[in-house]
Design a protein around this motif. Structure first.
Motif, PDB file in Angstrom:
ATOM      1  N   GLY A 234      11.621  58.247  17.014  1.00 45.95           N
ATOM      2  CA  GLY A 234      12.150  59.471  17.551  1.00 45.95           C
ATOM      3  C   GLY A 234      10.782  60.241  17.864  1.00 45.95           C
ATOM      4  O   GLY A 234       9.720  59.817  17.495  1.00 45.95           O
TER       5      GLY A 234
ATOM      6  N   GLU B  44      12.561  66.395  20.869  1.00 47.88           N
ATOM      7  CA  GLU B  44      13.856  66.860  20.726  1.00 47.88           C
ATOM      8  C   GLU B  44      13.815  68.463  20.442  1.00 47.88           C
ATOM      9  O   GLU B  44      14.776  68.975  20.807  1.00 47.88           O
TER      10      GLU B  44
ATOM     11  N   ASN C 231      16.149  70.947  22.449  1.00 43.41           N
ATOM     12  CA  ASN C 231      17.209  72.001  21.604  1.00 43.41           C
ATOM     13  C   ASN C 231      16.733  73.091  21.954  1.00 43.41           C
ATOM     14  O   ASN C 231      17.725  74.161  22.048  1.00 43.41           O
TER      15      ASN C 231
ATOM     16  N   ASP D 214      25.153  63.352  23.876  1.00 42.91           N
ATOM     17  CA  ASP D 214      23.997  62.674  23.286  1.00 42.91           C
ATOM     18  C   ASP D 214      23.968  61.119  23.779  1.00 42.91           C
ATOM     19  O   ASP D 214      24.998  60.512  23.841  1.00 42.91           O
TER      20      ASP D 214
ATOM     21  N   GLU E 138      16.131  61.088  21.970  1.00 48.03           N
ATOM     22  CA  GLU E 138      15.858  62.560  22.302  1.00 48.03           C
ATOM     23  C   GLU E 138      16.170  62.571  23.732  1.00 48.03           C
ATOM     24  O   GLU E 138      15.386  63.295  24.526  1.00 48.03           O
TER      25      GLU E 138
END
Length: 131
Positions: free
Chosen positions: A23, A28, A32, A52, A97
């Motif tokens: 990740g 991310e 967001n 996603d 992500e």
């Protein structure tokens, strides 16, 4: 996900670079923040639908987000780090992500502005055509 068992090699603090997935918390968070900013616009939210990108990569997420209407994609418009990737490689590539958002064409400038402000990359790779 790591290829190492939990607790294996605890004395090493570095990453297992043989991991299948790794990740990127910074990316991310940027993504967001873009989603949150769009939601905060209420009725002016440019995002119609969001998906996603998990298993299956682009070939899965792109066709699922336009079902059942249908559409057209230009896979070469994807932002990729390796310009030598074939269309087939880009079509099946899976990314961490990474989300696919359905945005009205008229709302793309507002969406782009939010992404720019949050320093989050984005690209437009197609359109819903209804065919």
């Amino acid at each position: 996900a790591s290829s190492m068992a939990f607790g294996e090699n605890d004395e090493r603090a570095d990453l297992d670079f043989n991991a299948v997935q790794r990740g990127d918390a910074e990316m991310e968070q940027k993504m967001n923040r873009v989603i949150r900013a769009c939601i905060d616009l209420g009725d002016r939210n440019p995002i119609i639908s969001i998906h996603d990108q998990g298993a299956g990569g682009n070939c899965n997420v792109l066709k699922e987000i336009i079902e059942p209407a249908g559409g057209r994609f230009e896979i070469r418009d994807l932002v990729v780090g390796d310009k030598t990737m074939s269309v087939l490689e880009m079509w099946g590539a899976e990314y961490q992500e990474n989300d696919c958002a359905l945005v009205k064409e008229s709302d793309l400038p507002a969406f782009a502005k939010i992404c720019e402000r949050e320093r989050s990359g984005w690209c437009c790779v197609g359109e819903v055509t209804g065919d």
